[in-house]
Design an enzyme around this catalytic site. Structure first.
Site, PDB file in Angstrom:
ATOM      1  N   ASP A 161      -5.132   2.550   1.922  1.00 15.30           N
ATOM      2  CA  ASP A 161      -6.056   3.367   2.706  1.00 15.30           C
ATOM      3  C   ASP A 161      -7.455   3.512   2.114  1.00 15.30           C
ATOM      4  O   ASP A 161      -8.452   3.326   2.799  1.00 15.30           O
ATOM      5  CB  ASP A 161      -5.470   4.766   2.895  1.00 15.30           C
ATOM      6  N   GLU A 391       5.676   8.057  -5.161  1.00 13.54           N
ATOM      7  CA  GLU A 391       4.888   7.221  -4.256  1.00 13.54           C
ATOM      8  C   GLU A 391       4.166   6.124  -5.040  1.00 13.54           C
ATOM      9  O   GLU A 391       4.112   4.966  -4.609  1.00 13.54           O
ATOM     10  CB  GLU A 391       3.882   8.093  -3.502  1.00 13.54           C
TER      11      GLU A 391
END
Length: 417
Positions: A161, A391
């Protein structure tokens, strides 16, 4: 390793919502496209039936033109922003209006090779036309110049992102009409690990642009203020083409196989446009200006995974791996640690991601670079063992970054363990 696999299975069970798996129960409460592809590979280590269901559920949300969205909002949940009302896709089920790296065909091949039985052959045959439609969508909508590369129109599509590759192409985006909004991610996670407000403003402005077109993907690909040839998506799609070709041959689909061979040849001929001769690396390129990003990121090392072989480019790529491997404790940082913008725990500006390591390591192993393939695998499993199913991780000291109890990290522990 037995304990690690048991713990990984527990993570997938906890995040299973019945037919699909959320990446993390707190931060990401819906189904994500490429997350589900990796999750299916994890399920395949012990429950191939459930693995196929994961992919089938994802493709149940496919649009009529072959597009597969990056988020499927199967249930309402106000814990995530932007939710379905912001996207306003007008579809049932409600979805986002952008896609993600196309890992699904690669996952389908992995599932088939885990359990090549008549039962699963039937499910593969049923899914195959949907996979072909998705690949045709990339050809028809996201490669307008026929170069064999993938044009992305939103940083979220890339899966990476806030990678610095998107900074310069993002500058022309008009954020004046974004208005006020409340982020949910920084309510769950330390802001120093997340994209900045400026980055989020740009993300939302691009959502508004797409929504204003009625999610006309062809128009968005022509007119979006953000259009970048993403090295990550391009390499991942080329690999997926090869895997889908293998499945087409298995299923005796000669017309589809010929179609895929054309797509592979086009990519092999054109992807060199993303080689930066000055930096001697693969990187993304702004379609509007033609400029190379100039950044060496973890996506720069996916050429082996894509099946590309070029002695000079391979040697230069391996030299970068050697250099970076000497600078960090854990491979592969999402940004070159010698870059002045390197931040060891800020999302895609430094941290290590297990799924990217799996792709890089798989490619290196297939190309015969066993030493580096072994290091990628060992570093990944050590990070998971030391820090948990996070993550992402700091490449410097292994510290956690992002959400915990993460599904695709658990999936990689199973696929690689």
């Amino acid at each position: 390793m037995a304990d690690l696999r048991t713990a990984a299975r527990a993570i997938l069970a906890a995040n299973d919502r019945g037919g699909y798996t959320v990446p993390n129960g707190t931060v990401y409460p819906f189904q994500w496209n490429w997350d589900s592809a990796f999750v299916a590979m994890g399920f395949a280590a012990y429950d191939v039936d459930r693995a196929w269901t994961e992919l089938e559920t994802l493709f149940a949300a496919q649009w009529a033109d072959g597009f597969v969205p990056h988020i499927v909002f199967w249930r309402d949940d106000d814990g995530y922003f932007p939710g379905p009302d912001v996207w306003a896709s007008g579809t049932s089920p409600r979805t986002s209006g952008i896609t993600q790296p196309p890992v699904a065909a690669t996952a389908a091949r992995q599932l088939w090779e885990r359990a090549p039985t008549p039962q699963f052959r039937a499910r593969l045959a049923a899914l195959f036309p949907r996979l072909m439609a998705y690949h045709r969508w990339f050809r028809d909508v996201r490669d307008p110049d026929g170069r064999g590369v993938v044009i992305t129109v939103h940083p979220w599509e890339t899966g990476r992102d806030n990678a610095p590759e998107w900074d310069a192409p993002g500058e022309p985006i008009d954020i004046s009409s974004v208005g006020d909004y409340t982020r949910r991610d920084t309510g769950h996670l330390d802001h120093k690990m997340r994209p900045t407000k400026l980055e989020y403003d740009r993300y939302l402005a691009l959502v508004q642009f797409g929504r204003a077109t009625g999610w006309d993907h062809a128009r968005i690909a022509r007119e979006s203020p953000f259009r970048v040839a993403d090295i990550g998506m391009s390499m991942i799609l080329l690999r997926a083409h090869r895997d889908l070709l293998a499945l087409a041959e298995l299923l005796d689909q000669p017309a589809a196989a010929d179609e895929l061979r054309v797509l592979i040849a086009r990519a092999e001929a054109g992807i060199g446009w993303l080689w930066n001769p000055d930096k001697r690396c693969w990187n993304s390129r702004d379609i509007i200006t033609g400029a190379h990003s100039g950044f060496i990121t973890s996506a720069s090392f996916l050429s082996f995974y894509a099946g590309l072989r070029d002695p000079a480019k391979d040697a230069a790529t391996l030299a970068h791996i050697e250099r970076i491997g000497a600078r960090v404790r854990f491979l592969m940082p999402s940004l070159d640690p010698e870059d002045p913008g390197f931040q060891m725990v800020r999302y895609w500006r430094g941290p290590v991601w297990a799924v990217v390591n799996w792709m890089i390591g798989t490619g290196l192993a297939e190309a015969g670079h066993d030493r580096w393939a072994a290091r990628l695998r060992a570093d990944t499993l050590e990070l998971i063992t030391r820090t948990g199913f996070m993550e992402a991780y700091s490449p410097v000291d292994g510290a956690a970054s992002g959400g915990d109890d993460f599904s695709w990290t658990a999936a990689i522990a199973l696929a690689w363990g």
